[in-house]
Design a protein around this motif. Structure first.
Motif, PDB file in Angstrom:
ATOM      1  N   ALA A 170       8.041   0.402   3.635  1.00  0.00           N
ATOM      2  CA  ALA A 170       6.809   0.501   2.738  1.00  0.00           C
ATOM      3  C   ALA A 170       5.798  -0.451   3.484  1.00  0.00           C
ATOM      4  N   PHE A 206      -2.636  10.012   5.855  1.00  0.00           N
ATOM      5  CA  PHE A 206      -3.480   9.773   4.913  1.00  0.00           C
ATOM      6  C   PHE A 206      -2.895   9.655   3.622  1.00  0.00           C
ATOM      7  N   LEU A 207      -1.812  10.642   3.355  1.00  0.00           N
ATOM      8  CA  LEU A 207      -1.312  10.779   2.209  1.00  0.00           C
ATOM      9  C   LEU A 207      -0.048   9.786   2.061  1.00  0.00           C
ATOM     10  N   LEU A 217      -9.909  34.800  -2.113  1.00  0.00           N
ATOM     11  CA  LEU A 217      -9.945  33.089  -2.204  1.00  0.00           C
ATOM     12  C   LEU A 217      -9.138  32.730  -3.405  1.00  0.00           C
ATOM     13  N   LEU A 236       0.438  21.712  -3.740  1.00  0.00           N
ATOM     14  CA  LEU A 236       0.167  20.241  -4.039  1.00  0.00           C
ATOM     15  C   LEU A 236       0.946  19.901  -5.271  1.00  0.00           C
ATOM     16  N   ARG A 253       3.581  17.022  -5.439  1.00  0.00           N
ATOM     17  CA  ARG A 253       3.619  15.819  -6.481  1.00  0.00           C
ATOM     18  C   ARG A 253       5.039  15.750  -7.151  1.00  0.00           C
ATOM     19  N   ARG A 268       9.669  10.595  -1.058  1.00  0.00           N
ATOM     20  CA  ARG A 268       8.464  10.318  -0.107  1.00  0.00           C
ATOM     21  C   ARG A 268       8.557  11.556   0.866  1.00  0.00           C
ATOM     22  N   ARG A 312       7.580  14.872  -0.563  1.00  0.00           N
ATOM     23  CA  ARG A 312       6.153  14.664  -0.960  1.00  0.00           C
ATOM     24  C   ARG A 312       5.198  14.871   0.244  1.00  0.00           C
ATOM     25  N   PHE A 319      -3.675  25.269   4.678  1.00  0.00           N
ATOM     26  CA  PHE A 319      -5.330  25.361   3.907  1.00  0.00           C
ATOM     27  C   PHE A 319      -6.130  25.068   5.469  1.00  0.00           C
ATOM     28  N   LEU A 340       6.882   0.808  -1.965  1.00  0.00           N
ATOM     29  CA  LEU A 340       7.148   2.305  -2.251  1.00  0.00           C
ATOM     30  C   LEU A 340       6.196   2.731  -3.495  1.00  0.00           C
ATOM     31  N   LEU A 367       2.710   3.117  -2.533  1.00  0.00           N
ATOM     32  CA  LEU A 367       2.660   4.253  -1.804  1.00  0.00           C
ATOM     33  C   LEU A 367       2.641   5.444  -2.626  1.00  0.00           C
ATOM     34  N   ARG A 368       3.511   5.528  -3.787  1.00  0.00           N
ATOM     35  CA  ARG A 368       3.502   6.669  -4.760  1.00  0.00           C
ATOM     36  C   ARG A 368       2.450   6.705  -5.224  1.00  0.00           C
ATOM     37  N   SER A 371      -0.790   5.562  -4.357  1.00  0.00           N
ATOM     38  CA  SER A 371      -1.743   6.068  -3.500  1.00  0.00           C
ATOM     39  C   SER A 371      -1.746   7.534  -3.241  1.00  0.00           C
ATOM     40  N   PHE A 372      -0.316   8.122  -2.832  1.00  0.00           N
ATOM     41  CA  PHE A 372       0.034   9.546  -2.471  1.00  0.00           C
ATOM     42  C   PHE A 372      -0.718  10.327  -3.844  1.00  0.00           C
ATOM     43  N   ASP A 373      -0.382  10.030  -5.032  1.00  0.00           N
ATOM     44  CA  ASP A 373      -1.150  10.808  -6.102  1.00  0.00           C
ATOM     45  C   ASP A 373      -2.650  10.914  -6.107  1.00  0.00           C
ATOM     46  N   ARG A 430      -4.554  10.075  -3.483  1.00  0.00           N
ATOM     47  CA  ARG A 430      -5.166  10.816  -2.334  1.00  0.00           C
ATOM     48  C   ARG A 430      -4.812  12.293  -2.440  1.00  0.00           C
ATOM     49  N   SER A 431      -3.681  12.766  -2.923  1.00  0.00           N
ATOM     50  CA  SER A 431      -3.236  14.038  -2.903  1.00  0.00           C
ATOM     51  C   SER A 431      -4.475  14.821  -3.911  1.00  0.00           C
ATOM     52  N   ALA A 432      -4.845  14.034  -5.055  1.00  0.00           N
ATOM     53  CA  ALA A 432      -5.882  14.473  -5.864  1.00  0.00           C
ATOM     54  C   ALA A 432      -7.213  14.597  -5.172  1.00  0.00           C
ATOM     55  N   VAL A 433      -7.522  13.594  -4.329  1.00  0.00           N
ATOM     56  CA  VAL A 433      -8.762  13.879  -3.418  1.00  0.00           C
ATOM     57  C   VAL A 433      -8.762  15.182  -2.740  1.00  0.00           C
ATOM     58  N   LEU A 434      -7.413  15.267  -2.120  1.00  0.00           N
ATOM     59  CA  LEU A 434      -7.255  16.387  -1.062  1.00  0.00           C
ATOM     60  C   LEU A 434      -7.442  17.660  -1.853  1.00  0.00           C
ATOM     61  N   LEU A 447     -11.047  18.414  -2.700  1.00  0.00           N
ATOM     62  CA  LEU A 447     -11.815  18.490  -1.480  1.00  0.00           C
ATOM     63  C   LEU A 447     -11.378  20.275  -1.299  1.00  0.00           C
ATOM     64  N   GLN A 448     -10.145  20.397  -1.527  1.00  0.00           N
ATOM     65  CA  GLN A 448      -9.926  21.896  -1.065  1.00  0.00           C
ATOM     66  C   GLN A 448     -10.697  23.058  -2.109  1.00  0.00           C
ATOM     67  N   ILE A 453     -14.246  23.154  -1.221  1.00  0.00           N
ATOM     68  CA  ILE A 453     -14.639  24.084   0.107  1.00  0.00           C
ATOM     69  C   ILE A 453     -14.283  25.287  -0.464  1.00  0.00           C
ATOM     70  N   GLY A 454     -13.387  25.778  -1.391  1.00  0.00           N
ATOM     71  CA  GLY A 454     -13.299  27.152  -1.921  1.00  0.00           C
ATOM     72  C   GLY A 454     -14.540  27.660  -2.617  1.00  0.00           C
TER      73      GLY A 454
END
Lengths: 370, 681
Positions: A131, A175-176, A281, A292, A296, A301, A304, A315, B10, B13-14, B16-18, B20-24, B27-28, B31-32
């Protein structure tokens, strides 16, 4: 479980996403049936058969234990990379560019396989990376190399759309994985500067023309802008309810190019109207939401990153394809998952889907295969 | 930078994953929504626009060129008609890689090198948007061969349509003109989309041009569903074209054709008029061109052939050929004398010339005619008689009579151009040259030389007016009823006298005994004329270089006592009237007994090597052999127009000033003793 008559392994599957997907595939088959002038051959039948086979494959994948995925990550990456080199070598020998290998029963595009593979290998890489190193060069350079090598080969083919898809999948995983945000901002700025330079130096003429005509399709209505214009005509003339099944003049009279592959959405929207478009859509929205959510809930890791990366890869297909057919992006050869006719891309998408299914299973039974 | 590293665990990171995946996910979703909005914008807000575009893709509206109105002869037989036709055109603007397209077409249509060359020329010269004809009159097989390969031949258009057809070809070339693809200038003038429809032709010359409005008709339209590559799926709606109106001429088709063929290899013209109503029955000018082959444009070989020919095949000699009329004016001059009060029995002695002052004006017959009255002056064509009395009476009454009988006039005919020539008189000379009229001018004019210039139509009108005594106007359009032409106020006894002497030219002791008609009870009355082209010092006018030879004229009418048909024949450089009157005799014979006349024609044509068209075709083949595809390019349209303008000239062509009397040329077959038996020429 809830319903005793349904066997447990069947009931456990995430039907609320599989059923909409089935509906989408059937709609795709209907559109292909119409595009073939009211015949199952040559598109609709093979489309459904392939989906059936690949769905079974996805289910089988989902039964594989997590450790197998982890173990397979680097060997699979190596194998696909070798295939890419092989394609490149064959192309060089035959004096031209080649993107696929003929396997007899289907043609295989190794660059397609690289899309899920890059997600798998990066998920594995960040899984094993301690990490604290995530924010150091050791979290960036090897990952960059893992992305850069295959992308370099694909760009040589030259296949801009696929290289972008690979980069996108890889970058999303990075990124993730928690790499420092400022790197992405910095890379974004650098790309903003490099893009115009690359546009005038690296891109092929036809690729450059696609970009310029995307910006102004009317400038060349009979040339490269033709695709975009005809696609917009098809979608726009469909209206809310569409022209009716089998009545699409744009596709039937061959004004719409690639009506059964890249522009299948336009073919569909002409006959099914905005209703059909919104349905598509919504199905995709449900798929990505599910992806997603699964990510989650992932037990570790690796799973995920794997599930979210696979979702991002699908996507990318959908977003770029739809933006292209609606005139929001330049024409790049990227098909629409579950609807476009084509074996390689469906294989890729179903591998992604299978991987997400697997993560879904692992989160329910962390031990994997019982 | 490294300071931060230690804090990464860790758990962070977990987290940040949550995040950032929310941001993703957001974003999706964005776009939709964007895609859905775009979809709505295209399909709902802009729906009408795109529907229209889809419709304009799907439906192709094509014009159906109207069938051109026919041009008919007086009996309703077509001189110009349409025939069903398979054709291939090319629109240069839509043609991508033109070399390849043309080569492929050449293979499919079996075009030879010359044809390919012409096609390239035409494409090069075309305006781009206007179609260029590749081939017409194709058989179904070759048409189909091109049709199936259309997708790989951009810019090529195949269609079934109608093309203009002139059954008698060269015989009517000058009279009817021809049709052709509209030029860029035509389209500038009239922005009618019909003009650039493949296969559509407009009148380019002659009557086709004059009656363009009537002949054109109205186009039909056809709505068809087409694929992107232009393949027609089905007809949606068709509106038939309205064919153009037919134009009926006074021309007698068979006569026109006969006359043209009878002219044979000569350069000349035949005009026949009806003495009752002025109808022009025949207006042939040869050599001519084949209007059938002109409609697809003029090829290199054709152009070379036409421009090499010193017989000027592009000039309509009936209207635009100007010649000194020679002795054919003598009956007219006789009428002028009679009107001036001269007693026709008054005589003069012809010793082969007439001395005026210190100069001698020669008669064509240097041995002299002895005592000559008016009748003998006409039938023996004695020049001295006319010299002598013309000086007594003066030029003005002669010029007045010439104009009364139609010389120097431009007639109200629907033709592209007329050259009306000159009837000289003292005022005219004063105006034109600022010189005084001289004795020798009268002497020249009275025998149809000097400044006198007429066209063959005028000569025929003169003959018809002498024959009928009425102010007949020539007509080309049929169906105007009888012509109530006013009398010319010439006393009947004057006319009778002249008629008799003209009959004697043929049937008596005159200069054209061999012009007698082989028809019982129909007597021909006529007058010969031989007009010199250059002075005797250059050429005798009978032999030597063609262009120095004398023009031959013959005017006539029949029957002599009850005039029905008038005819004028002109043979350019024919060497004298002997070349003209046999033609007139046969043409007049045809009016009464076509069979007999045809027999004679067949005899001649055997000697000449076939009909006019056969000879033209053979000449073309010879040119192809000689020049192949290397013939020089067709001159520009501008050049062509210039040449035409020069050929046409106007009423008063540049004439050198005449300073002396011209020597009259001997009349053939009339050296004192006329032959009486009609013999074959």
């Amino acid at each position: 479980m809830a319903l005793g008559i349904i066997p447990d392994p069947v009931a456990r599957q995430p039907w609320r996403v599989i059923l909409p997907l089935l509906a989408l595939v059937l709609l795709g088959a209907a559109v292909l049936y119409s595009a073939a002038g009211g015949h199952l051959q040559p598109y609709a039948a093979s489309h459904m058969v392939r989906f059936g086979i690949f769905l079974v494959m996805a289910f089988v994948m989902s039964w594989l234990p997590r450790d197998w995925f982890k173990m397979a990550a680097y060997p699979v990456y190596g194998a696909v990379f070798l295939l890419l080199m092989l394609v490149e070598a064959i192309g060089a020998i035959n004096g031209g560019s080649q993107r696929w290998l003929n396997l007899g029963f289907m043609t295989l595009q190794p660059s397609e396989l690289m899309k899920p593979t890059i997600v798998l290998v990066l998920a594995r890489f960040y899984d094993t990376l301690p990490a604290p190193m995530t924010a150091s060069w050791r979290g960036l350079i090897p990952a960059g190399a893992l992305i850069g090598l295959p992308v370099g080969l694909v760009i040589l083919q030259p296949d801009l759309g696929t290289s972008l898809a690979i980069v996108f999948g890889g970058v999303v995983v990075m990124f993730l994985a928690g790499l420092p945000l400022r790197w992405f901002v910095g890379a974004g700025v650098a790309a903003g500067i490099a893009a115009p330079v690359g546009f005038f130096t690296f891109l092929h003429d036809y690729q450059r023309r696609r970009v310029t005509t995307f910006l102004d399709p009317e400038s060349d209505p009979l040339g490269a802008g033709y695709h975009i214009t005809q696609s917009k005509i098809a979608i726009g003339s469909g209206g809310i309810f569409g022209k009716g099944f089998g009545n699409g003049s744009q596709s039937h009279l061959e004004y719409l190019p690639e009506a059964h592959t890249d522009f299948v959405f336009a073919t569909m929207a002409e006959e099914w109207g905005m209703i059909g478009g919104v349905f598509v859509l919504l199905v995709f929205a449900a798929l990505f939401r599910w992806g997603l959510v699964v990510a989650r809930r992932g037990p570790d890791r690796f799973s995920r990153l794997l599930a979210s990366g696979m979702t991002a890869t699908i996507f990318f297909y959908v977003a770029i394809n739809l933006m292209m057919v609606m005139g929001l992006a330049p024409v790049v050869g990227i098909p629409l998952p579950f609807m476009s006719h084509g074996g390689s891309s469906m294989l890729t998408v179903m591998i992604c889907f299978g991987a997400i299914l697997a993560v879904d299973r692992w989160s329910k039974r962390p031990t994997g295969l019982t | 930078m490294f300071g931060k590293l230690r804090h990464v665990s860790l758990a962070t990171l977990r987290n940040s994953f949550d995040r950032r995946s929310a941001v993703l996910g957001t974003l999706q979703g964005t776009i939709g929504v964007l895609l859905a909005a775009r979809l709505g914008y295209l399909a709902v807000a802009q729906n009408e626009k795109w529907e229209l575009e889809a419709e304009s893709n799907r439906v192709n509206l094509s014009l159906i060129p109207p069938r051109r109105g026919w041009i008919l002869d007086r009996n309703g037989a077509p001189l110009a008609s349409n025939r069903a036709d398979f054709r291939v055109d090319i629109i240069p603007d839509r043609m991508g890689n033109n070399g390849k397209t043309i080569d492929t077409l050449g293979e499919l249509l079996n075009l030879d090198e010359v044809e390919l060359r012409d096609l390239r020329d035409k494409i090069e010269k075309s305006s781009g948007f206007a179609p260029v004809e590749v081939a017409s009159g194709l058989d179904l097989e070759r048409f189909a061969a091109v049709s199936v390969r259309l997708p790989e031949l951009p810019g090529v258009v195949t269609q079934r349509g109608y093309s203009r057809f002139y059954p008698t070809g060269p015989s009517v070339g000058h009279l009817i003109g021809y049709v052709g693809t509209a030029s860029a200038e035509d389209y500038e003038e009239d922005r009618n989309p019909l003009l650039i429809t493949p296969g559509y032709k407009i009148g380019k010359d002659g009557l086709e041009k004059q009656f363009e409005k009537d002949l054109r008709g109205y186009p039909g339209a056809r709505r068809v569903e087409v694929t992107a590559s232009g393949r027609i799926i089905r007809d949606l709606e068709t509106r038939e074209d309205v064919p153009g109106k037919p134009v009926k001429l006074t021309i007698d088709g068979p006569l026109q054709d006969y006359a043209a063929r009878r002219l044979g290899p000569e350069s000349g013209s035949v005009v026949v008029m009806d003495c009752h109503n002025g109808d022009i029955l025949c207006a042939s000018s040869m050599p001519s061109f084949d209007p059938n082959s002109f409609s697809d444009g003029i090829g290199r070989i054709e152009w070379k052939m036409l421009s090499d020919d010193d017989h000027v095949p592009l000039r309509n000699k009936v209207l635009r050929g100007l010649y000194p009329p020679g002795s054919t004016v003598k009956p007219m001059v006789g009428l002028a004398f009679l009107e001036a009060g001269l007693d026709p029995e008054e005589t003069v002695f012809c010793g082969g010339g007439l001395r005026v002052g210190n100069r001698v004006f020669h008669c064509w017959n240097r041995r002299g005619h002895g005592t000559v009255n008016m009748a003998k002056g006409i039938y023996q064509s004695c020049d001295v008689y006319f010299y002598y009395f013309a000086q007594k009476i003066g030029m003005n009454p002669i010029a007045a009579m010439a104009r009364k009988l139609g010389l120097g006039a431009e007639y109200p005919l629907p033709v592209v151009g007329q050259s009306y020539g000159t009837v000289p008189d003292p005022q005219w000379k004063e105006r034109k040259y600022g010189r005084e009229w001289q004795t020798f001018d009268t002497v020249n004019a009275t025998i149809g030389q000097g400044y006198f210039l007429v066209n063959p139509l005028q000569q025929c009108v003169m003959a018809s007016r002498i024959a009928s005594g009425r102010n007949l106007m020539p007509r080309l359009i049929h169906g105007q009823g009888g012509q109530d032409a006013a009398s010319l106020d010439i006393p009947q006894e004057h006319l009778d006298y002249i008629h008799q002497s003209m009959s004697d030219v043929v049937n008596g002791p005159g200069t054209a005994g061999r012009a007698r008609l082989p028809i019982e009870d129909v007597k021909l009355a006529g007058k010969t004329g031989t007009a010199q082209v250059v002075s005797l010092s250059v050429s005798s006018g009978k032999t030597g270089p063609w262009k120095y030879r004398d023009h031959g004229h013959f005017i006539c009418y029949a029957p002599f006592d009850k005039p029905r048909y008038a005819c004028a024949v002109t043979i350019e450089h024919g060497g004298g009237s002997g070349a003209a009157y046999p033609v007139a005799r046969d043409v007049m014979t045809f009016l009464y007994d076509p069979g007999k006349a045809m027999e004679k024609l067949y005899e001649f044509e055997e000697g000449w090597g076939g009909t006019a068209r056969e000879r033209l075709d053979r000449k073309y083949a010879a040119y192809v052999e000689q020049y192949g595809p290397n013939a020089p390019k067709v001159g520009d349209a501008a050049e062509k127009k210039q040449a035409e303008a020069a050929a046409a000239s106007d009423g008063e062509p540049s004439q050198p000033i005449v300073r002396t009397a011209q020597s009259p040329r001997p009349e053939p077959g009339a050296s004192g003793a006329p032959s009486t038996a009609p013999e074959a020429d």
